[in-house]
Write a protein that holds these residues in place. Structure first.
Motif, mmCIF file in Angstrom:
data_model
loop_
_atom_site.group_PDB
_atom_site.id
_atom_site.type_symbol
_atom_site.label_atom_id
_atom_site.label_comp_id
_atom_site.label_asym_id
_atom_site.label_seq_id
_atom_site.Cartn_x
_atom_site.Cartn_y
_atom_site.Cartn_z
ATOM 1 N N GLU A 311 33.824 34.839 35.847
ATOM 2 C CA GLU A 311 32.605 34.422 35.148
ATOM 3 C C GLU A 311 31.381 34.447 36.049
ATOM 4 O O GLU A 311 30.283 34.838 35.618
ATOM 5 C CB GLU A 311 32.792 33.013 34.574
ATOM 6 C CG GLU A 311 33.790 32.910 33.426
ATOM 7 C CD GLU A 311 35.236 32.910 33.901
ATOM 8 O OE1 GLU A 311 35.469 32.869 35.135
ATOM 9 O OE2 GLU A 311 36.135 32.964 33.041
ATOM 10 N N SER A 312 31.533 34.028 37.299
ATOM 11 C CA SER A 312 30.374 34.005 38.195
ATOM 12 C C SER A 312 29.929 35.413 38.562
ATOM 13 O O SER A 312 28.732 35.671 38.755
ATOM 14 C CB SER A 312 30.685 33.201 39.457
ATOM 15 O OG SER A 312 31.759 33.771 40.162
ATOM 16 N N LYS A 313 30.856 36.336 38.655
ATOM 17 C CA LYS A 313 30.470 37.727 38.918
ATOM 18 C C LYS A 313 29.637 38.267 37.764
ATOM 19 O O LYS A 313 28.657 39.000 37.974
ATOM 20 C CB LYS A 313 31.711 38.593 39.128
ATOM 21 C CG LYS A 313 32.470 38.317 40.426
ATOM 22 C CD LYS A 313 33.725 39.168 40.511
ATOM 23 C CE LYS A 313 34.445 38.993 41.844
ATOM 24 N NZ LYS A 313 34.994 37.639 42.020
ATOM 25 N N ILE A 314 30.030 37.907 36.553
ATOM 26 C CA ILE A 314 29.298 38.375 35.371
ATOM 27 C C ILE A 314 27.954 37.669 35.242
ATOM 28 O O ILE A 314 26.905 38.303 35.076
ATOM 29 C CB ILE A 314 30.155 38.151 34.103
ATOM 30 C CG1 ILE A 314 31.415 39.017 34.155
ATOM 31 C CG2 ILE A 314 29.344 38.449 32.850
ATOM 32 C CD1 ILE A 314 32.431 38.681 33.074
ATOM 33 N N ASN A 315 27.964 36.330 35.344
ATOM 34 C CA ASN A 315 26.753 35.548 35.080
ATOM 35 C C ASN A 315 25.721 35.617 36.199
ATOM 36 O O ASN A 315 24.513 35.608 35.940
ATOM 37 C CB ASN A 315 27.130 34.088 34.825
ATOM 38 C CG ASN A 315 27.984 33.920 33.586
ATOM 39 O OD1 ASN A 315 27.899 34.721 32.651
ATOM 40 N ND2 ASN A 315 28.828 32.898 33.563
ATOM 41 N N LEU A 316 26.171 35.661 37.443
ATOM 42 C CA LEU A 316 25.230 35.635 38.566
ATOM 43 C C LEU A 316 24.839 37.018 39.067
ATOM 44 O O LEU A 316 23.706 37.216 39.507
ATOM 45 C CB LEU A 316 25.833 34.822 39.728
ATOM 46 C CG LEU A 316 26.086 33.341 39.461
ATOM 47 C CD1 LEU A 316 26.741 32.697 40.667
ATOM 48 C CD2 LEU A 316 24.790 32.633 39.107
ATOM 49 N N LEU A 317 25.757 37.963 39.003
ATOM 50 C CA LEU A 317 25.493 39.280 39.583
ATOM 51 C C LEU A 317 25.342 40.386 38.546
ATOM 52 O O LEU A 317 24.966 41.508 38.892
ATOM 53 C CB LEU A 317 26.615 39.662 40.563
ATOM 54 C CG LEU A 317 26.746 38.773 41.800
ATOM 55 C CD1 LEU A 317 27.986 39.144 42.602
ATOM 56 C CD2 LEU A 317 25.495 38.890 42.674
ATOM 57 N N GLY A 318 25.626 40.068 37.301
ATOM 58 C CA GLY A 318 25.476 41.083 36.260
ATOM 59 C C GLY A 318 26.591 42.102 36.215
ATOM 60 O O GLY A 318 26.413 43.200 35.655
ATOM 61 N N VAL A 319 27.744 41.775 36.797
ATOM 62 C CA VAL A 319 28.894 42.687 36.690
ATOM 63 C C VAL A 319 29.304 42.760 35.221
ATOM 64 O O VAL A 319 29.409 41.741 34.536
ATOM 65 C CB VAL A 319 30.070 42.192 37.558
ATOM 66 C CG1 VAL A 319 31.294 43.087 37.359
ATOM 67 C CG2 VAL A 319 29.671 42.160 39.024
ATOM 68 N N LEU A 320 29.526 43.959 34.719
ATOM 69 C CA LEU A 320 29.875 44.144 33.320
ATOM 70 C C LEU A 320 31.313 43.725 33.051
ATOM 71 O O LEU A 320 32.229 44.077 33.814
ATOM 72 C CB LEU A 320 29.690 45.600 32.914
ATOM 73 C CG LEU A 320 28.256 46.145 33.004
ATOM 74 C CD1 LEU A 320 28.237 47.634 32.689
ATOM 75 C CD2 LEU A 320 27.327 45.381 32.066
ATOM 76 N N LYS A 321 31.508 42.980 31.953
ATOM 77 C CA LYS A 321 32.869 42.592 31.591
ATOM 78 C C LYS A 321 33.721 43.808 31.288
ATOM 79 O O LYS A 321 34.927 43.837 31.566
ATOM 80 C CB LYS A 321 32.839 41.651 30.386
ATOM 81 C CG LYS A 321 34.204 41.004 30.112
ATOM 82 C CD LYS A 321 34.131 40.020 28.969
ATOM 83 C CE LYS A 321 35.443 39.252 28.828
ATOM 84 N NZ LYS A 321 36.628 40.110 28.728
ATOM 85 N N GLU A 322 33.085 44.831 30.745
ATOM 86 C CA GLU A 322 33.803 46.071 30.450
ATOM 87 C C GLU A 322 34.360 46.696 31.729
ATOM 88 O O GLU A 322 35.470 47.260 31.739
ATOM 89 C CB GLU A 322 32.884 47.065 29.743
ATOM 90 C CG GLU A 322 32.472 46.645 28.341
ATOM 91 C CD GLU A 322 31.311 45.659 28.337
ATOM 92 O OE1 GLU A 322 30.842 45.285 29.434
ATOM 93 O OE2 GLU A 322 30.897 45.251 27.227
ATOM 94 N N THR A 323 33.589 46.594 32.835
ATOM 95 C CA THR A 323 34.053 47.137 34.117
ATOM 96 C C THR A 323 35.279 46.379 34.604
ATOM 97 O O THR A 323 36.256 46.977 35.067
ATOM 98 C CB THR A 323 32.932 47.046 35.170
ATOM 99 O OG1 THR A 323 31.779 47.728 34.685
ATOM 100 C CG2 THR A 323 33.375 47.671 36.489
ATOM 101 N N ILE A 324 35.234 45.063 34.503
ATOM 102 C CA ILE A 324 36.365 44.246 34.934
ATOM 103 C C ILE A 324 37.594 44.525 34.074
ATOM 104 O O ILE A 324 38.713 44.673 34.582
ATOM 105 C CB ILE A 324 35.995 42.756 34.888
ATOM 106 C CG1 ILE A 324 34.882 42.448 35.902
ATOM 107 C CG2 ILE A 324 37.228 41.877 35.160
ATOM 108 C CD1 ILE A 324 34.354 41.035 35.833
ATOM 109 N N ASP A 325 37.388 44.615 32.748
ATOM 110 C CA ASP A 325 38.514 44.857 31.839
ATOM 111 C C ASP A 325 39.160 46.209 32.103
ATOM 112 O O ASP A 325 40.385 46.364 32.002
ATOM 113 C CB ASP A 325 38.044 44.786 30.386
ATOM 114 C CG ASP A 325 37.662 43.373 29.975
ATOM 115 O OD1 ASP A 325 38.099 42.419 30.653
ATOM 116 O OD2 ASP A 325 36.921 43.224 28.978
ATOM 117 N N LYS A 326 38.348 47.184 32.434
ATOM 118 C CA LYS A 326 38.862 48.536 32.628
ATOM 119 C C LYS A 326 39.514 48.732 33.989
ATOM 120 O O LYS A 326 40.577 49.357 34.113
ATOM 121 C CB LYS A 326 37.737 49.559 32.435
ATOM 122 C CG LYS A 326 38.193 51.003 32.527
ATOM 123 C CD LYS A 326 37.058 51.957 32.217
ATOM 124 C CE LYS A 326 37.530 53.409 32.290
ATOM 125 N NZ LYS A 326 36.419 54.364 31.969
#
Length: 413
Positions: A311-326
C-alpha cells in the motif's frame, strides 16, 4: 611507535554494547604516526586487568585504557591501576570536585558525596581534565611506557583524546608519518586482482605496504607508507597509485583515503552539484542512514521513502497496482517505478530504489529468498539490476545497501 588499546567492561564481552572506542582511537593514533599493535577487551576483574597491563607494557610504548572509572563499586579500574603502580596512594583534586559541581548545577542535579571519589587519583597520575564528564583522565609514565586511562563514555573519551592525550603524545615522542591511499575497485575478485598486480606488489619498498580489503562486489587496495619525511612519502605513494591505475584501468572507481564509499559519493555529488533521494523496502531506511552519516549531506541528500508494504508503494510513490499484480512486489518493474516516483516527488538528479526478499519468508512474491532488485536512475539514464544475496536476512540487507551505493558511484563517475 606502537600502542595497545584495552577496553574494560563486561558489557562489551557479553555483546551488550559494541566497542566503537577502539576503532576511533586507532584512527586518531594512526593520524599522528602511532601504530596500534593490539586491541583487547577484558573483564572488570582485578587480576585480569593487572595481567593485561603487564603484558601490554612488555610489547608497546603506549597503553590506552577505556572504561571502569565511575564512582560505583563495580568500577575498579582506578584502584587496580594504583595497585599496578606499586600500590600507589590517592590524592584528592579540589578542582575536579568544583568541575563536577559546575556540571551538575547546569543540569539541576544535586551533588552527592559519592562523587568525591571521582576527584581521588593515584599520586603518580597526571590529571587530565574531562570537560564533558565527571571522571578525569589519567596519564602515567613508568619504565618508558605511557599509560593513559580514560572514561568509556564515547564523547568524553573523544574530548580527552583530542584535547589532552594526542598533544602529550606528540610532545613526548618523535613520531613518524603514516600515510594511506585507498584505491577503490569494482567488478573483480581479490584473487584476480592479486594475480594482475603480483609483480607490482613484490617490488614495493619495505616502507610501503599493500593490503587487500574485500567486500561484496568490490575490493579496496590500501597502500600505506611510513617514514620520517612526509613530502617524500606522499610523492612515492602517489607514484605507486599511478602504477596501480595503469595495471587496473578498467575496474578502478576512484581514490578514497578513508575507505568510506558514502563519503566519496557525497564529494562527487557536491562537485557535480547534484542531488539524491532514496526509496527503500527491504532495507527499511538503512541506505538513507548511511548517506546522511556524512557531515554536510544535506547539501545533496533530499529525503527517503520507506515503503515497506504494498500500500505504501502505491500511495506514496505512485507504483501501479497493475504492475505489482503482474510482476509481484519484488521485481525490476516495481523497483523502477519506486525510483521514478521518489525522484519526481523530491525533484532530485538521482534516485535509488530497492525491493526484495530479505527473508526468512517470501511473503506474496514468487522470487527466491535473497533476490533483490536495485534501481538507480538519473536525469538521463535508468538502471535496474537483479541480485541473489542468499541468506541470512542481515547479510541480504547489508549487501543491498553496499551494492546500491556502488552502482550509484559507478553511474556518477
Amino acid at each position: 611507535m606502537k600502542a595497545e588499546i584495552i577496553t574494560i567492561g563486561d558489557e562489551i564481552l557479553i555483546g551488550q554494547i559494541v566497542d566503537t572506542n577502539s576503532q576511533w582511537i586507532g584512527i586518531e593514533l594512526n593520524k599522528i604516526g602511532v601504530s596500534v599493535y593490539q586491541i583487547s577487551s577484558i573483564q572488570d576483574d582485578e587480576e585480569h586487568i593487572l595481567k593485561a597491563l603487564k603484558e601490554a607494557q612488555s610489547r608497546v610504548d603506549i597503553v590506552i585504557i577505556t572504561g571502569g572509572l565511575g564512582p560505583t563499586k563495580d568500577d575498579i579500574t582506578k584502584k587496580t591501576i594504583a595497585k599496578f603502580f606499586n600500590n600507589d596512594t590517592f590524592i584528592e583534586y579540589p578542582e575536579v570536585i568544583e568541575h563536577i559541581k559546575d556540571l551538575f548545577k547546569k543540569i539541576n542535579h544535586p551533588f552527592k558525596e559519592i562523587q568525591k571519589m571521582q576527584a581521588q587519583l593515584p599520586s603518580k597520575a597526571t590529571y587530565l581534565k574531562n570537560k564533558f564528564g565527571t571522571a578525569p583522565g589519567m596519564w602515567f609514565f613508568e619504565n618508558n611506557t605511557v599509560f593513559v586511562s580514560l572514561p568509556g563514555v564515547p564523547y568524553e573519551m573523544k574530548g580527552l583524546i583530542a584535547d589532552e592525550v594526542l598533544p602529550r603524545i606528540q610532545k613526548k615522542f618523535k613520531l613518524p608519518f603514516i600515510i594511506h591511499k585507498t584505491i577503490m575497485t569494482y567488478g573483480q575478485g581479490e584473487s584476480t586482482i592479486a594475480e594482475t598486480i603480483e609483480d607490482f606488489e613484490n617490488n614495493l619498498p619495505s616502507y610501503i605496504k599493500l593490503a587487500y580489503l574485500p567486500s561484496f562486489g568490490r575490493v579496496r587496495l590500501r597502500l600505506s607508507a611510513k617514514g620520517d619525511t612526509k613530502e617524500i612519502l606522499e610523492k612515492e605513494l602517489n607514484n605507486k597509485v599511478d602504477e596501480v591505475y595503469k595495471l587496473l584501468p578498467e575496474i578502478i572507481t576512484g581514490i578514497d583515503d578513508d575507505g568510506s564509499l558514502e563519503k566519496r559519493i557525497g564529494e562527487l555529488l557536491i562537485k557535480n552539484n547534484k542531488t539524491i533521494c532514496t526509496a527503500e523496502s527491504l532495507t527499511g531506511g538503512k541506505i538513507a542512514s548511511t548517506l546522511v552519516s556524512e557531515a554536510g549531506s544535506s547539501a545533496y541528500y533530499k529525503g527517503s521513502f520507506v515503503t515497506y508494504c504494498e500500500e505504501s508503494k502505491i500511495n506514496l510513490l505512485g507504483v501501479l497496482k497493475e504492475t505489482i499484480d503482474k510482476y509481484t512486489i519484488v521485481s525490476k518493474e516495481v523497483a523502477l517505478e519506486m525510483a521514478r516516483g521518489a525522484k519526481a516527488k523530491l525533484n532530485t538528479n538521482y534516485a535509488i530504489a530497492v525491493t526484495g526478499n530479505a527473508g526468512p519468508t517470501r511473503d506474496k512474491t514468487d522470487k527466491s529468498l535473497g533476490v533483490v532488485y536495485i534501481a538507480v536512475i538519473s536525469d538521463s539514464k535508468e538502471i535496474v539490476e537483479e541480485f541473489s544475496f542468499g541468506q541470512p536476512r542481515e547479510k541480504v540487507i547489508n549487501r543491498t545497501v553496499s551494492k546500491s551505493l556502488e552502482i550509484l558511484q559507478r553511474e556518477i563517475l
